[in-house]
Design a protein around this motif. Sequence first.
Motif, PDB file in Angstrom:
ATOM      1  N   ILE A 120      43.706  33.213  37.452  1.00  0.00           N
ATOM      2  CA  ILE A 120      42.595  32.533  36.805  1.00  0.00           C
ATOM      3  C   ILE A 120      42.977  31.078  36.625  1.00  0.00           C
ATOM      4  CG2 ILE A 120      41.237  32.300  34.691  1.00  0.00           C
ATOM      5  CD1 ILE A 120      41.387  35.310  34.330  1.00  0.00           C
ATOM      6  N   GLU A 121      42.054  30.177  36.996  1.00  0.00           N
ATOM      7  CA  GLU A 121      42.242  28.741  36.815  1.00  0.00           C
ATOM      8  C   GLU A 121      41.102  28.225  35.949  1.00  0.00           C
ATOM      9  OE1 GLU A 121      44.074  27.290  40.975  1.00  0.00           O
ATOM     10  OE2 GLU A 121      42.113  28.292  41.088  1.00  0.00           O
ATOM     11  N   VAL A 122      41.449  27.466  34.908  1.00  0.00           N
ATOM     12  CA  VAL A 122      40.442  26.950  33.987  1.00  0.00           C
ATOM     13  C   VAL A 122      40.496  25.421  34.015  1.00  0.00           C
ATOM     14  CG1 VAL A 122      39.564  26.951  31.632  1.00  0.00           C
ATOM     15  CG2 VAL A 122      40.713  28.996  32.520  1.00  0.00           C
ATOM     16  N   PHE A 123      39.388  24.799  34.446  1.00  0.00           N
ATOM     17  CA  PHE A 123      39.276  23.350  34.517  1.00  0.00           C
ATOM     18  C   PHE A 123      38.303  22.811  33.475  1.00  0.00           C
ATOM     19  CE2 PHE A 123      40.561  24.760  38.736  1.00  0.00           C
ATOM     20  CZ  PHE A 123      41.645  23.948  38.981  1.00  0.00           C
ATOM     21  N   GLY A 124      37.632  23.686  32.766  1.00  0.00           N
ATOM     22  CA  GLY A 124      36.658  23.302  31.748  1.00  0.00           C
ATOM     23  C   GLY A 124      35.905  24.534  31.292  1.00  0.00           C
ATOM     24  N   GLY A 125      34.981  24.331  30.379  1.00  0.00           N
ATOM     25  CA  GLY A 125      34.209  25.452  29.871  1.00  0.00           C
ATOM     26  C   GLY A 125      34.763  25.962  28.555  1.00  0.00           C
ATOM     27  N   THR A 126      34.174  27.055  28.077  1.00  0.00           N
ATOM     28  CA  THR A 126      34.537  27.625  26.778  1.00  0.00           C
ATOM     29  C   THR A 126      34.784  29.121  26.920  1.00  0.00           C
ATOM     30  OG1 THR A 126      33.185  26.000  25.623  1.00  0.00           O
ATOM     31  CG2 THR A 126      33.722  27.997  24.408  1.00  0.00           C
ATOM     32  N   VAL A 127      35.850  29.596  26.272  1.00  0.00           N
ATOM     33  CA  VAL A 127      36.119  31.032  26.164  1.00  0.00           C
ATOM     34  C   VAL A 127      36.016  31.383  24.688  1.00  0.00           C
ATOM     35  CG1 VAL A 127      37.781  32.898  26.547  1.00  0.00           C
ATOM     36  CG2 VAL A 127      37.639  30.982  28.173  1.00  0.00           C
ATOM     37  N   ALA A 128      35.059  32.252  24.343  1.00  0.00           N
ATOM     38  CA  ALA A 128      34.739  32.528  22.943  1.00  0.00           C
ATOM     39  C   ALA A 128      35.728  33.453  22.249  1.00  0.00           C
ATOM     40  CB  ALA A 128      33.329  33.117  22.835  1.00  0.00           C
ATOM     41  N   ASP A 129      36.549  34.170  22.999  1.00  0.00           N
ATOM     42  CA  ASP A 129      37.508  35.087  22.377  1.00  0.00           C
ATOM     43  C   ASP A 129      38.849  34.931  23.079  1.00  0.00           C
ATOM     44  OD1 ASP A 129      38.417  36.998  20.587  1.00  0.00           O
ATOM     45  OD2 ASP A 129      37.087  38.590  21.256  1.00  0.00           O
ATOM     46  N   GLU A 130      39.601  35.974  23.230  1.00  0.00           N
ATOM     47  CA  GLU A 130      40.968  35.890  23.745  1.00  0.00           C
ATOM     48  C   GLU A 130      41.030  35.586  25.238  1.00  0.00           C
ATOM     49  OE1 GLU A 130      42.903  39.514  22.616  1.00  0.00           O
ATOM     50  OE2 GLU A 130      42.945  38.942  20.511  1.00  0.00           O
ATOM     51  N   THR A 131      42.138  34.937  25.614  1.00  0.00           N
ATOM     52  CA  THR A 131      42.476  34.709  27.012  1.00  0.00           C
ATOM     53  C   THR A 131      43.798  35.420  27.237  1.00  0.00           C
ATOM     54  OG1 THR A 131      41.341  32.585  27.037  1.00  0.00           O
ATOM     55  CG2 THR A 131      43.000  32.948  28.737  1.00  0.00           C
ATOM     56  N   GLN A 132      43.814  36.395  28.186  1.00  0.00           N
ATOM     57  CA  GLN A 132      45.009  37.210  28.386  1.00  0.00           C
ATOM     58  C   GLN A 132      45.387  37.301  29.851  1.00  0.00           C
ATOM     59  OE1 GLN A 132      44.462  41.139  26.792  1.00  0.00           O
ATOM     60  NE2 GLN A 132      44.466  40.431  24.683  1.00  0.00           N
ATOM     61  N   SER A 133      46.690  37.172  30.089  1.00  0.00           N
ATOM     62  CA  SER A 133      47.283  37.399  31.394  1.00  0.00           C
ATOM     63  C   SER A 133      48.148  38.658  31.270  1.00  0.00           C
ATOM     64  CB  SER A 133      48.131  36.181  31.772  1.00  0.00           C
ATOM     65  OG  SER A 133      48.713  36.345  33.032  1.00  0.00           O
ATOM     66  N   ASN A 134      47.946  39.637  32.166  1.00  0.00           N
ATOM     67  CA  ASN A 134      48.637  40.928  32.097  1.00  0.00           C
ATOM     68  C   ASN A 134      49.177  41.344  33.461  1.00  0.00           C
ATOM     69  OD1 ASN A 134      47.744  42.056  29.283  1.00  0.00           O
ATOM     70  ND2 ASN A 134      45.902  41.213  30.202  1.00  0.00           N
ATOM     71  N   ASN A 135      50.240  42.146  33.468  1.00  0.00           N
ATOM     72  CA  ASN A 135      50.750  42.812  34.681  1.00  0.00           C
ATOM     73  C   ASN A 135      50.994  41.855  35.837  1.00  0.00           C
ATOM     74  OD1 ASN A 135      50.040  44.843  32.973  1.00  0.00           O
ATOM     75  ND2 ASN A 135      48.769  45.959  34.410  1.00  0.00           N
ATOM     76  N   THR A 136      51.844  40.891  35.673  1.00  0.00           N
ATOM     77  CA  THR A 136      52.264  39.906  36.682  1.00  0.00           C
ATOM     78  C   THR A 136      51.156  38.957  37.138  1.00  0.00           C
ATOM     79  OG1 THR A 136      51.934  41.280  38.669  1.00  0.00           O
ATOM     80  CG2 THR A 136      54.067  41.479  37.531  1.00  0.00           C
ATOM     81  N   SER A 137      50.089  38.836  36.396  1.00  0.00           N
ATOM     82  CA  SER A 137      49.028  37.890  36.744  1.00  0.00           C
ATOM     83  C   SER A 137      49.371  36.491  36.225  1.00  0.00           C
ATOM     84  CB  SER A 137      47.685  38.363  36.190  1.00  0.00           C
ATOM     85  OG  SER A 137      47.757  38.463  34.797  1.00  0.00           O
ATOM     86  N   THR A 138      48.587  35.491  36.657  1.00  0.00           N
ATOM     87  CA  THR A 138      48.844  34.097  36.307  1.00  0.00           C
ATOM     88  C   THR A 138      47.557  33.423  35.854  1.00  0.00           C
ATOM     89  OG1 THR A 138      50.611  33.970  37.950  1.00  0.00           O
ATOM     90  CG2 THR A 138      49.705  31.885  37.170  1.00  0.00           C
ATOM     91  N   ILE A 139      47.661  32.597  34.812  1.00  0.00           N
ATOM     92  CA  ILE A 139      46.551  31.772  34.366  1.00  0.00           C
ATOM     93  C   ILE A 139      47.032  30.328  34.276  1.00  0.00           C
ATOM     94  CG2 ILE A 139      44.931  31.249  32.499  1.00  0.00           C
ATOM     95  CD1 ILE A 139      44.940  34.202  31.760  1.00  0.00           C
ATOM     96  N   HIS A 140      46.288  29.414  34.906  1.00  0.00           N
ATOM     97  CA  HIS A 140      46.541  27.976  34.818  1.00  0.00           C
ATOM     98  C   HIS A 140      45.408  27.362  34.015  1.00  0.00           C
ATOM     99  CE1 HIS A 140      49.752  27.991  37.816  1.00  0.00           C
ATOM    100  NE2 HIS A 140      48.979  28.745  38.575  1.00  0.00           N
ATOM    101  N   ILE A 141      45.740  26.645  32.938  1.00  0.00           N
ATOM    102  CA  ILE A 141      44.734  26.012  32.083  1.00  0.00           C
ATOM    103  C   ILE A 141      44.922  24.504  32.166  1.00  0.00           C
ATOM    104  CG2 ILE A 141      43.897  25.726  29.724  1.00  0.00           C
ATOM    105  CD1 ILE A 141      44.928  28.608  29.188  1.00  0.00           C
ATOM    106  N   PHE A 142      43.899  23.797  32.669  1.00  0.00           N
ATOM    107  CA  PHE A 142      43.939  22.351  32.784  1.00  0.00           C
ATOM    108  C   PHE A 142      43.053  21.684  31.743  1.00  0.00           C
ATOM    109  CE2 PHE A 142      45.041  24.100  36.892  1.00  0.00           C
ATOM    110  CZ  PHE A 142      46.226  23.442  37.161  1.00  0.00           C
ATOM    111  N   ASP A 143      42.011  22.370  31.299  1.00  0.00           N
ATOM    112  CA  ASP A 143      41.105  21.869  30.285  1.00  0.00           C
ATOM    113  C   ASP A 143      40.254  23.038  29.816  1.00  0.00           C
ATOM    114  OD1 ASP A 143      39.851  20.135  28.554  1.00  0.00           O
ATOM    115  OD2 ASP A 143      38.802  18.994  30.097  1.00  0.00           O
TER     116      ASP A 143
END
Length: 186
Positions: A120-143
């Motif tokens: 998951i890559e996040v360049f903007g926007g809104t997440v109203a609840d939790e952000t979770q990375s599980n089981n060898t996954s990757t999340i990149h947050i830029f904004d």
Amino acid sequence: MFRTAIMIGLLFGLQGISIAELITFDIGMTNLVETDLSTDYIEVRDNATLGATTVIVRNGATVGTSEDGGDNSVKVFGTSFVEMRGGVLLDDALATETSRIQLRGGTVGDDLLAIDSALIEVFGGTVADETQSNNTSTIHIFDGDFDDDIEAYDNSLIRIHGGTAGEDIEAFDSSHIHIFGGSIGL
């Protein structure tokens, strides 16, 4: 590149009509969601012949339901890809297997979840609840704005380059979180 457009409002002459509990995108092409899909959720899956399917959610689109105990608004499987350029997902967004989700704008009304080597890559926007990375996954947050916890579980990775976290940032079970920028609310 061939593009198909899902225009439920035009097909039925009405916006917001409830058409099904589930809509599956599995044709291996690019699909545009530009209007309300009054369905419980959509699934995005690979096509056996044509490969990965892409779904682009644009401004003006609303996907899913916001009922308590509801399901994910979007579930992505295989190597398929969902890009949110705007619009609203009323519940969770879930990337599984080796699929990808890109959040460039819009709102995820509940959790943003990556499992099983998804990205998951996040360049903007809104997440109203939790952000979770599980089981060898990757999340990149830029904004972006994250109203609740950002959490890594089960040997996963989160890299934070920017954005605003409203709650805790936590890593569990041999996971890692690298913070290069951004801000954390109190």
